[in-house]
Design an enzyme around this catalytic site. Sequence first.
Site, PDB file in Angstrom:
ATOM      1  N   ASP B 308      14.672 -24.721  -9.248  1.00  0.00           N
ATOM      2  CA  ASP B 308      13.858 -23.591  -8.809  1.00  0.00           C
ATOM      3  C   ASP B 308      12.442 -24.077  -8.591  1.00  0.00           C
ATOM      4  OD1 ASP B 308      15.578 -21.431  -8.628  1.00  0.00           O
ATOM      5  OD2 ASP B 308      15.677 -21.275 -10.811  1.00  0.00           O
ATOM      6  N   GLU B 349      -4.343 -16.515  -9.928  1.00  0.00           N
ATOM      7  CA  GLU B 349      -4.935 -16.818  -8.629  1.00  0.00           C
ATOM      8  C   GLU B 349      -6.420 -16.484  -8.646  1.00  0.00           C
ATOM      9  OE1 GLU B 349      -2.126 -15.116  -8.922  1.00  0.00           O
ATOM     10  OE2 GLU B 349      -0.630 -15.791  -7.452  1.00  0.00           O
ATOM     11  N   THR B 379      -4.014  -3.226  -5.130  1.00  0.00           N
ATOM     12  CA  THR B 379      -2.853  -2.326  -5.079  1.00  0.00           C
ATOM     13  C   THR B 379      -1.925  -2.815  -3.987  1.00  0.00           C
ATOM     14  OG1 THR B 379      -3.677  -0.834  -3.384  1.00  0.00           O
ATOM     15  CG2 THR B 379      -4.313  -0.340  -5.663  1.00  0.00           C
ATOM     16  N   ALA B 380      -0.700  -2.435  -4.146  1.00  0.00           N
ATOM     17  CA  ALA B 380       0.284  -2.862  -3.161  1.00  0.00           C
ATOM     18  C   ALA B 380       0.000  -2.238  -1.803  1.00  0.00           C
ATOM     19  CB  ALA B 380       1.686  -2.474  -3.622  1.00  0.00           C
ATOM     20  N   ARG B 383      -3.402  -4.119  -0.543  1.00  0.00           N
ATOM     21  CA  ARG B 383      -3.217  -5.571  -0.622  1.00  0.00           C
ATOM     22  C   ARG B 383      -4.567  -6.302  -0.602  1.00  0.00           C
ATOM     23  NH1 ARG B 383       0.055  -7.795   3.648  1.00  0.00           N
ATOM     24  NH2 ARG B 383      -0.614  -6.094   4.961  1.00  0.00           N
ATOM     25  N   MET B 384      -5.537  -5.680  -1.282  1.00  0.00           N
ATOM     26  CA  MET B 384      -6.871  -6.279  -1.394  1.00  0.00           C
ATOM     27  C   MET B 384      -7.415  -5.953  -2.767  1.00  0.00           C
ATOM     28  SD  MET B 384      -8.880  -5.605   2.159  1.00  0.00           S
ATOM     29  CE  MET B 384      -8.789  -3.854   1.921  1.00  0.00           C
ATOM     30  N   SER B 385      -8.342  -6.742  -3.210  1.00  0.00           N
ATOM     31  CA  SER B 385      -9.110  -6.360  -4.395  1.00  0.00           C
ATOM     32  C   SER B 385     -10.544  -6.761  -4.116  1.00  0.00           C
ATOM     33  CB  SER B 385      -8.562  -7.078  -5.634  1.00  0.00           C
ATOM     34  OG  SER B 385      -8.707  -8.477  -5.464  1.00  0.00           O
ATOM     35  N   LYS B 396     -11.397  -9.221  -0.961  1.00  0.00           N
ATOM     36  CA  LYS B 396     -10.576 -10.384  -0.621  1.00  0.00           C
ATOM     37  C   LYS B 396      -9.125  -9.923  -0.584  1.00  0.00           C
ATOM     38  CE  LYS B 396      -9.195 -12.535  -4.993  1.00  0.00           C
ATOM     39  NZ  LYS B 396      -9.231 -11.440  -5.931  1.00  0.00           N
ATOM     40  N   ASP B 523      21.360 -15.188 -11.822  1.00  0.00           N
ATOM     41  CA  ASP B 523      21.708 -16.613 -11.754  1.00  0.00           C
ATOM     42  C   ASP B 523      23.112 -16.876 -12.280  1.00  0.00           C
ATOM     43  OD1 ASP B 523      19.378 -17.619 -10.679  1.00  0.00           O
ATOM     44  OD2 ASP B 523      18.388 -17.766 -12.622  1.00  0.00           O
TER      45      ASP B 523
END
Lengths: 569, 687
Positions: B308, B349, B379-380, B383-385, B396, B523
């Site tokens: 993986d 990140e 937030t989804a 898609r920025m913070s 960003k 798996d």
Amino acid sequence: MTWNGWLQILFTGALVLAMTRPLGAFLHQVLEGRRHVLSRPLGWLERLVYRQGRVDRREQDWRGYAGALLVFSAVTLVVTFAIQRLQHVLPFNPQHLGPVGAASAFNTAASFTTNTNWQGYAGEATMSYLTQMAGLAWHNFISAAAGLGVAMALARGLTRDGRDGRIGNFWEDLTRATVYVLLPLSLVVALVFVSQGVIQNLAPYRDVTTLEGARQVLPMGPVASQEAIKQLGTNGGGFFNANAAHPFENPNPFTNLLSMLMIFAIPAGMTHVFGRLAGDRRQGWALFAAMAILFAAGVAVTYRAESIDNPAASVPGVAAGAGNLEGKEVRFGIANSALYATMTTDASCGAVNAMHDSFQPLGGLALLFNMQLGEVVFGGVGAGLYGILVMALLSVFIAGLMVGRTPEYLGKKVETREMKLAMLYVLVFPLSILAFAAWAAVSPHGLVTLGNAGPHGLSEILYAYTSAAANNGSAFAGLGANTGWYNVTLGLVMLAGRFLMMLPVLAIAGSLAAKKPVPPGPGTLPTGGALFALLLVGILVIVGALTFFPALGLGPVVEQCLAQAGKVF
Amino acid sequence: MSEKPGGPTSAWNGPLLRGAVRDGFRKLDPRVMVRNPVMFVVEVGCVLTTLAWLRDALGSGTPAQPGWFTGGVTLWLWFTVVFANFAEALAEGRGKAQAAAMRGIREGAVARRLLGGREERVPAEALRRGDTVVVEAGELVPRDGEVVEGIASVDESAITGESAPVIRESGGDRSAVTGGTRVLSDRIVVRIVSDPGESFLDRMIALVEGARRQKTPNEIALHVLLTGMTIIFLIACVTLVPLASYSGLRLSLPVVVALLVCLIPTTIGGLMSAVGIAGMDRLIRHNVIPLSGRAVEAAGDVDTILLDKTGTITLGNRMATEFLPASSVGAAELAEAAQLASLADETPEGRSIAVLAKDQFGLRSREFTSADVAFIPFTAATRMSGCAVGGRRIRKGATDAVAAWVRSLGGEMPADVAQAAAEVARAGGTPLAVADDARVLGVVRLKDVVKGGLPERFAQLRAMGLRTIMITGDNPLTAAAIAAEAGVDDFLAEASPEMKLALIRAEQAKGKLVAMTGDGTNDAPALAQADVAIAMNSGTQAAREAGNMVDLDSNPTKLLEVVAVGKQLLMTRGCLTTFSIANDVAKYFAILPALFVAAYPEFGALNLMRLASPLSAVLSAVVFNALVIIALVPLALRGVRYRPLGAAALLRRSLLVYGVGGVIAPFVGIKLIDMVINVALAAAGLA
């Protein structure tokens, strides 16, 4: 040893090497049922055999293959036995020879069925022309063809991407090998032999008056036709008792060379067949190389030993430094006698052009050991290939563990079943040679006809059982083997050395054929190179030496030690 | 098990050694010995020589050989058997000690079983599969199970040796709890998934004890070879008696038995089971529990390894590696804005952006009071913070999200930034655009960071013939870039569990053996299909059931060690076999001249070692044969040194060391022992 002698040996070796590839390619085409040069001229004969024999041509699994082999061999054995016992009432018996004794007839039938051609009898005084042709020469063809079939079965098992475990059809293998390879080649070689003075007739024996005025009976017979297949099929049974030392069988150095080439031709070619089946010719050449190394070592030892004057036989009129000429034909000399003896014992042929009993102890030791290696130094027709493949499986097993993987040969995993069968195969030799030789050495039946005392006598007994188990058929002589006891025990040993070894081979073939091959990678043990060839040589020598060294020690080894101390037997 | 690998020398401690010596004698029981045909033959030989010695000692008449010889041979033959048993016992010893410790955990545990909403206290042994139990802080989990309710931190050090507690919760991939572990906080409800005697702990105990040890396929095949060789030598030695009698030699029983024992492969025969047990033990000391011996061997045969990406090849998370400013913007300005936008971002990140800004431009994270700054979390949907600080609105996020945001403010995404973002994506990274109000400052390159040293290890694996395939959910572009950087041979991008299973089947159809690791329930099918399947101990019960090994450290990279241990196991067996057979050459040269000189003094020419007397020569060979077993015990337990080389190179090396070395060593050894024996005999006035 002379340069001239070495050059002749090298020349013969080079011719064998040159033959291997073309003959191997042809054998591959024939035995795999492909089209080849003889398909058109001789195809009718193959088809005729299938039609007349109502042959089921479907591929067989190993049981089917082994069953066919055994039934066929048993029937032909009985037929040959019967012909010998009834030869006095059958045609082609101008000398009116009587029926062959039961024990001798059994021994001879077993001998020719197993491709051994051990001869307890003297041909010219025992066998009618019909027996020679229909009983014996016929076996020379079919026993060789059967051997080729078993070798092909194992090679197919190793190289096929099989699932159903089928390994070929015995009747097809038998027919194709006989029709396309053995018959036409023997025919050509027989004609060449005739051109060189080998006799071929059905006439009664001739009374002649020699130059000295003495009268002599000259045996006649269909010699050339038998001579060709005797070499080509690594059978070795001579028409006459003197075998290839007899001028009517082997008149001159050219026929001698041709004979030697014929002995190695098919066994050497089969290594190439294997390489082609494997799809990687180096696999075949690696086996060839291992065989060639052992052959070279054998001939070197024998030639060197025989080049030394026999200290006990300083014959007036024979120049010192001529070597050990006792029991050798002067028309072949030391080098070609040593070479012939090495090849015939290497290749399970058993034809002789010199008296092996008269070899120096060390020379005799080399001949004995050649056979005890398991008839894998080129070996018998077919038998050589399957023999060395079994030893390759053993080598792969030991070496494969050393590289940290489950051992595999040509991508086929070598597992418990294969090891069990391989060990059964390997056990036949010590069991039949050592057990029977030990029995003979202490039994009155064994000792009564022994020609020599001391270690040389032991060598003679050991040689007889080795030759029988290895299906070689050459004799050390010195031992009167035409007794009921020897005929029966040697006959049994020959049958064991053939069929008790073929059965595990076929079982291995079936087991491997059903396995899915693993593709090779850098982690796989390479079996197509010099390293593997050397490993194979090492395993062969060590297994052979460890098994037989004690027995050899009391025979030729101690004899050599004694000879150096000036004692002979 | 809290002790980490202590090296091979840890086997040589006092109590273990004493126990092994005791067991070495206890295992002389013929019912035990008969399982090992080679050593059984030796034992039978021992009994026969003992009888011969007693007959000599008690009977009248002059014995064929002096008492010191028959006695010495008898004694050393017994030593041969005892040494072999000792090696096996020593290998087993460590496992037994571990098993005893684990058994201590299991005993006396009490479970709180839930039955129709009511709780009752029962002994742990009474639990059956399907029961539900409650476990609260401070209590032991009574048996393996699945958390069906609640979340708790669990101390698994009793099993894994890892002291840091782990979180176990219902649902998801971290729901499995193991019997014998301790709940440290909170309360969970566990559904029991195993019956008594079948739990993970039970299996581990049985395994390390060797109680359920069965011969593995390779071991059986090797036993067949060794048994076959033993029979060959049996024939050679037994037939030697009549052959010698023909030559006027009477061979005595002790001499023939001595020859036989020296020839049969006692070295490998005696050490074989020790090698197998030690191989398992090595895995256990890597904290990997093989659930069968077969799995260990299969590990040596593996052709393809599935790894993986996340956690195995790359560090778990993407890291910022570069600031790519727009043409009109300085890198420092971009870095500063990016850092501001990441201040509240606690994801790895986000933190990596702050760290990169500090490393490259010396920008310290500044402290802001909540009055100065308003953080906008990721937030989804957006898609920025980012944050609002001093009137600046800094964001960003994904390039397209930032572009849309900038456009909504009347700005435009500059072409060079868009191009830079595309290039980052093409190179396998993730571009993160940074904007200050309507102005796009540039992009930050986020990249998967490949673990150090991996390309070298993959190169080694390749040399050994193993192919590595990286499995990842990434798109093919990203996957290809990471695969190239890590040096794996192939990759499977946008992988689903079904694709993984299909890949394994495809490899197996080509005749290859596949190894993989896994932890999730999804798996499990792939784990069950793979030939070597290492389940992470942190994974689900389903995964642990499907695998044939469990890694207690839950470290997927361990697969590489497992393969090495498997190969080492096979190599050790092969090398000892070769050594054992090669030894026979010298033994013949020691014993046969000694046997034959009585009839043929000329045979003394083959006494290459110039051993002093026939009797001392035979005894020396027997002593050497016994001592070599003891001398090779450390090698058997440690395994031969493993080198990641191709097969041809490994073979050449092993043949040289164990083949050629095996031929030479006994010549030296037997000569030395012969000298010692003769000094001793002279001192005792016997020679």
